[in-house]
Design a protein around this motif. Structure first.
Motif, PDB file in Angstrom:
ATOM      1  N   ASN A   7     -23.641  30.105 -39.430  1.00  0.00           N
ATOM      2  CA  ASN A   7     -25.024  29.695 -39.688  1.00  0.00           C
ATOM      3  C   ASN A   7     -25.650  30.466 -40.838  1.00  0.00           C
ATOM      4  O   ASN A   7     -26.792  30.224 -41.180  1.00  0.00           O
ATOM      5  N   ASP A   8     -24.945  31.430 -41.429  1.00  0.00           N
ATOM      6  CA  ASP A   8     -25.489  32.232 -42.516  1.00  0.00           C
ATOM      7  C   ASP A   8     -25.225  31.631 -43.887  1.00  0.00           C
ATOM      8  O   ASP A   8     -25.292  32.324 -44.885  1.00  0.00           O
ATOM      9  N   ASN A   9     -24.906  30.373 -43.950  1.00  0.00           N
ATOM     10  CA  ASN A   9     -24.630  29.701 -45.210  1.00  0.00           C
ATOM     11  C   ASN A   9     -25.947  29.476 -45.963  1.00  0.00           C
ATOM     12  O   ASN A   9     -26.845  28.817 -45.453  1.00  0.00           O
ATOM     13  N   ARG A  12     -27.000  25.819 -46.442  1.00  0.00           N
ATOM     14  CA  ARG A  12     -27.578  25.191 -45.255  1.00  0.00           C
ATOM     15  C   ARG A  12     -29.085  25.434 -45.210  1.00  0.00           C
ATOM     16  O   ARG A  12     -29.862  24.545 -44.878  1.00  0.00           O
ATOM     17  N   ALA A  13     -29.509  26.632 -45.571  1.00  0.00           N
ATOM     18  CA  ALA A  13     -30.934  26.951 -45.617  1.00  0.00           C
ATOM     19  C   ALA A  13     -31.648  26.152 -46.707  1.00  0.00           C
ATOM     20  O   ALA A  13     -32.764  25.667 -46.497  1.00  0.00           O
ATOM     21  N   VAL A  14     -31.000  25.998 -47.851  1.00  0.00           N
ATOM     22  CA  VAL A  14     -31.589  25.204 -48.941  1.00  0.00           C
ATOM     23  C   VAL A  14     -31.742  23.747 -48.513  1.00  0.00           C
ATOM     24  O   VAL A  14     -32.766  23.113 -48.762  1.00  0.00           O
ATOM     25  N   ALA A  15     -30.722  23.223 -47.858  1.00  0.00           N
ATOM     26  CA  ALA A  15     -30.772  21.830 -47.406  1.00  0.00           C
ATOM     27  C   ALA A  15     -31.869  21.619 -46.366  1.00  0.00           C
ATOM     28  O   ALA A  15     -32.596  20.632 -46.417  1.00  0.00           O
ATOM     29  N   LEU A  16     -32.001  22.553 -45.434  1.00  0.00           N
ATOM     30  CA  LEU A  16     -33.038  22.435 -44.411  1.00  0.00           C
ATOM     31  C   LEU A  16     -34.431  22.530 -45.025  1.00  0.00           C
ATOM     32  O   LEU A  16     -35.329  21.755 -44.679  1.00  0.00           O
ATOM     33  N   THR A  17     -34.619  23.445 -45.965  1.00  0.00           N
ATOM     34  CA  THR A  17     -35.912  23.589 -46.633  1.00  0.00           C
ATOM     35  C   THR A  17     -36.259  22.330 -47.421  1.00  0.00           C
ATOM     36  O   THR A  17     -37.403  21.859 -47.383  1.00  0.00           O
ATOM     37  N   SER A  18     -35.300  21.772 -48.118  1.00  0.00           N
ATOM     38  CA  SER A  18     -35.538  20.537 -48.874  1.00  0.00           C
ATOM     39  C   SER A  18     -35.852  19.373 -47.942  1.00  0.00           C
ATOM     40  O   SER A  18     -36.750  18.571 -48.223  1.00  0.00           O
ATOM     41  N   ALA A  19     -35.126  19.278 -46.848  1.00  0.00           N
ATOM     42  CA  ALA A  19     -35.360  18.192 -45.897  1.00  0.00           C
ATOM     43  C   ALA A  19     -36.738  18.301 -45.275  1.00  0.00           C
ATOM     44  O   ALA A  19     -37.409  17.284 -45.036  1.00  0.00           O
ATOM     45  N   ILE A  20     -37.210  19.516 -45.027  1.00  0.00           N
ATOM     46  CA  ILE A  20     -38.547  19.704 -44.462  1.00  0.00           C
ATOM     47  C   ILE A  20     -39.609  19.214 -45.448  1.00  0.00           C
ATOM     48  O   ILE A  20     -40.538  18.500 -45.072  1.00  0.00           O
ATOM     49  N   GLY A  21     -39.470  19.581 -46.709  1.00  0.00           N
ATOM     50  CA  GLY A  21     -40.438  19.154 -47.712  1.00  0.00           C
ATOM     51  C   GLY A  21     -40.451  17.648 -47.908  1.00  0.00           C
ATOM     52  O   GLY A  21     -41.522  17.023 -47.990  1.00  0.00           O
ATOM     53  N   ILE A  22     -39.284  17.051 -47.980  1.00  0.00           N
ATOM     54  CA  ILE A  22     -39.193  15.600 -48.163  1.00  0.00           C
ATOM     55  C   ILE A  22     -39.739  14.875 -46.946  1.00  0.00           C
ATOM     56  O   ILE A  22     -40.483  13.890 -47.073  1.00  0.00           O
ATOM     57  N   TYR A  70     -31.287  21.744 -36.219  1.00  0.00           N
ATOM     58  CA  TYR A  70     -30.419  22.295 -37.260  1.00  0.00           C
ATOM     59  C   TYR A  70     -30.672  23.767 -37.549  1.00  0.00           C
ATOM     60  O   TYR A  70     -29.849  24.420 -38.164  1.00  0.00           O
ATOM     61  N   GLY A  71     -31.808  24.284 -37.123  1.00  0.00           N
ATOM     62  CA  GLY A  71     -32.132  25.674 -37.402  1.00  0.00           C
ATOM     63  C   GLY A  71     -31.642  26.649 -36.365  1.00  0.00           C
ATOM     64  O   GLY A  71     -31.729  27.853 -36.542  1.00  0.00           O
ATOM     65  N   GLY A  72     -31.163  26.153 -35.270  1.00  0.00           N
ATOM     66  CA  GLY A  72     -30.622  27.028 -34.252  1.00  0.00           C
ATOM     67  C   GLY A  72     -31.655  27.603 -33.309  1.00  0.00           C
ATOM     68  O   GLY A  72     -31.454  28.650 -32.724  1.00  0.00           O
ATOM     69  N   LEU A  73     -32.778  26.944 -33.138  1.00  0.00           N
ATOM     70  CA  LEU A  73     -33.797  27.428 -32.207  1.00  0.00           C
ATOM     71  C   LEU A  73     -33.486  27.021 -30.791  1.00  0.00           C
ATOM     72  O   LEU A  73     -32.896  26.075 -30.479  1.00  0.00           O
TER      73      LEU A  73
END
Length: 73
Positions: A7-9, A12-22, A70-73
């Motif tokens: 999960n430290d990729n 993956r963080a960039v993709a999640l941040t972009s998906a949140i904004g979109i 996807y964030g692991g919460l």
């Protein structure tokens, strides 16, 4: 030696941040246009504000579930 966590990729963080904004932008735009359509159909500016707020709430709920999955919460 410490084994890297999958999960430290950083991508993956960039993709999640972009998906949140979109996701937030799409939900806000959809709510705005839905409210604009209702305002034109039923009259009054209240519907425009209501549609925008509905889009905002929908976006926040969608982002919550996206982070939960996807964030692991």
């Amino acid at each position: 030696m410490k084994r890297p966590n999958s999960n430290d990729n950083p991508w993956r963080a960039v993709a999640l941040t972009s998906a949140i904004g979109i996701d937030l932008a799409v939900c806000l735009a959809a709510g705005y246009f839905f409210g604009d359509w209702l305002s034109g159909t039923l009259g009054g500016q209240f519907w425009l504000l209501g549609g925008f707020l509905l889009g905002l709430v929908t976006g926040i709920i969608s982002i919550y579930f996206m982070i939960k999955q996807y964030g692991g919460l």
